[in-house]
Design a protein around this motif. Structure first.
Motif: not given
Length: 513
Positions: A85-92, A152-157, A163-173, A203-207
């Protein structure tokens, strides 16, 4: 008072659950909040990620109130959720579209295209075969059907990471969720440029990838205000729901099986070796240097709930009371449901058929069948499907004689006994075995409260009940299962014809191998 408690958060198909445990594995408190799944078209399954955070901010204050302890006692937290289950975010940092869930079937056409182009190569690199449940074909669907969103995809979570990023601001898997995208190498240690190039994925959109027990960061001031947790609480990377729930059930070495009776049903075993094949799923596990190998059926407790809601509910009926009535009725029905068979393919099927167009049916209906027969036939049909899964694992020489049974379906004593009888294995029910418990245990490992993953499991996991198969029932079910298999084979082409008649152009049948 020291910080001696561990928090696990798990996102499920219908709710988000948080569990607080101590170092001995005792549950201090738990709480849940609902999440909503939508199906805009037949075969689709989506959720709005922003609602996940609403559920977090609802469940955690409830948890702390029930626990009656200060948030400062929580030594660490970890999050789990369904794989793929993926979440796709744009540059903003804005979520582009609803998250496509693991049970979504829209990408069958794209799956077939990937198989036609590079079936053997994808299996060789990733350890798994392309199927509609994986992120890779889902993102190919996005490219072909929503090209503006794809661009538009800048980051794939992955879900737990967002959910974890909402606690910490991190981007990783972690390696497990990385493997669950079908876009990495088999052990999840790195992304595969070759596979990503097959769909033109950047590839740059992957954590970045870190161990499941690594520290991702700490609870921010804003997250503390919104959830009630203490600012600065360590947050551990975490893992997918099946990884942590099998771990929380005690799957720490080969030779044991874990069977989950939840929204879907799974059969999992550990192996030091990859078992790449067309029938089973491989993931790295939270136990170091181990893979867990899965066979799965799409509909389990979801089928049970469907039967309740469709035939046993009324505006005046309580849902729990309806389930109790169903259990009572089914308990009065003889083994085999007097010739009534059920296939639980309400949303297609995974192992070993991998066919999104299979559908459920009751077969063999006669005047002798009442309401209880249909409930027992459903229990037996799911168990027969789990036997299919076990046989798919056995074909890979992955055997077990004892299985830990977890999930909401374990609340039915009859269903637990039927699973033991149909599979012919001893069944053990752990005292705690859900994903939020496993995530909490993983949080303890991440902050060094235990020497390692095995030590944590030994300290905290208990078996609450054991169920042995009834030899006479097991022999009967072996014969009945052969009929179950023959019905499936006979009706499979009929299901495909029905799909064509309905004009369901969004979901196409897989080619038969």
């Amino acid at each position: 008072m020291s910080n001696d408690l561990f928090l696990g958060i798990d996102l499920g198909a219908g709710s988000l659950k948080a569990t607080l445990i101590d170092a001995a594995g005792a549950v201090i408190a738990d709480a849940a909040a609902p999440v909503t799944t939508s199906a805009p078209q037949s075969g689709w399954s989506e959720q709005d990620p922003n609602n996940w955070w609403v559920a977090v901010c609802t469940a955690l204050p409830r948890l702390l109130e029930k626990a009656g302890v200060p948030a400062s006692r929580i030594a660490a937290l970890s999050v789990s959720a369904g794989a793929h289950t993926q979440v796709l975010e744009d540059e903003n940092g804005v979520v582009i579209r609803p998250a496509i869930l693991w049970n979504d079937q829209r990408a069958s056409t794209q799956t077939q295209a990937l198989r036609d182009a590079a079936d053997a190569r994808i299996l060789e690199i990733s350890g798994n075969r392309a199927n509609p449940t994986w992120t890779l074909p889902q993102m190919l669907w996005l490219k072909e059907n929503e090209p503006d969103n794809f661009a538009r995809v800048k980051r794939l979570y992955l879900a737990k990471d967002w959910i974890r990023s909402r606690f910490t601001g991190d981007w990783m898997t972690d390696p497990i969720d990385a493997a669950g995208t079908l876009m990495s190498v088999a052990d999840g240690s790195s992304w595969s440029a070759e596979i990503c190039d097959m769909i033109g994925w950047n590839l740059e959109t992957l954590p970045p990838i870190s161990p499941s027990t690594a520290r991702a960061g700490t609870v921010s001031a804003q997250a503390a205000r919104e959830t009630g947790l203490a600012e600065g609480t360590p947050v551990i990377v975490g893992a997918s729901d099946t990884a942590v729930e099998t771990y929380g059930a005690g799957l720490t070495e080969p030779g044991l099986g874990v069977i989950k009776l939840a929204t879907a049903a799974t059969v999992s075993v550990l192996s030091p070796d990859l078992h790449a094949s067309n029938t089973v799923i491989n993931y790295p596990h939270v136990m170091p240097d181990q893979f867990y190998v899965i066979a799965a059926t799409n509909s389990c407790a979801s089928a049970h709930k469907w039967l309740r809601d469709t035939f046993f509910m009324s505006p005046e009926t309580d849902g729990s009371a309806a389930f109790d009535r169903m259990e009572t009725l089914a308990s009065s029905v003889p083994v085999g449901s007097e010739g009534l068979f059920f296939h639980p393919y309400l949303n297609g099927e995974r192992s070993p058929h991998w066919d999104p167009l299979l559908r459920a049916e009751f077969a063999g209906i006669g005047f002798q069948h009442g309401a209880g027969h249909f409930v027992r036939a459903l229990y037996e049909g799911v168990a027969f499907s789990l036997r299919d899964c076990r046989e798919a694992l056995a074909a890979q020489e992955l055997e077990f004689s004892t299985a830990r049974l977890i999930g909401g379906g374990t609340q039915s004593p009859l269903w637990c006994q039927i699973v033991a009888d149909v599979l012919g294995v001893d069944v053990e029910l752990p005292g705690n075995g859900d994903a939020s418990f496993g995530a909490a245990l993983l949080a303890g490992v991440g902050v060094g409260a235990f020497a390692d993953e095995a030590a944590a499991a030994k300290a905290a996991i208990r078996v609450a009940k054991r169920i042995a198969p009834n030899p006479d029932n097991a022999a009967f079910y072996t014969e009945a299962h052969s009929i179950y298999v023959d019905i499936q084979k006979a009706l499979s082409p009929i299901h495909h014809r029905i799909a064509r008649l309905q004009g369901n152009r969004g979901v196409s049948p897989m080619k038969e191998d």
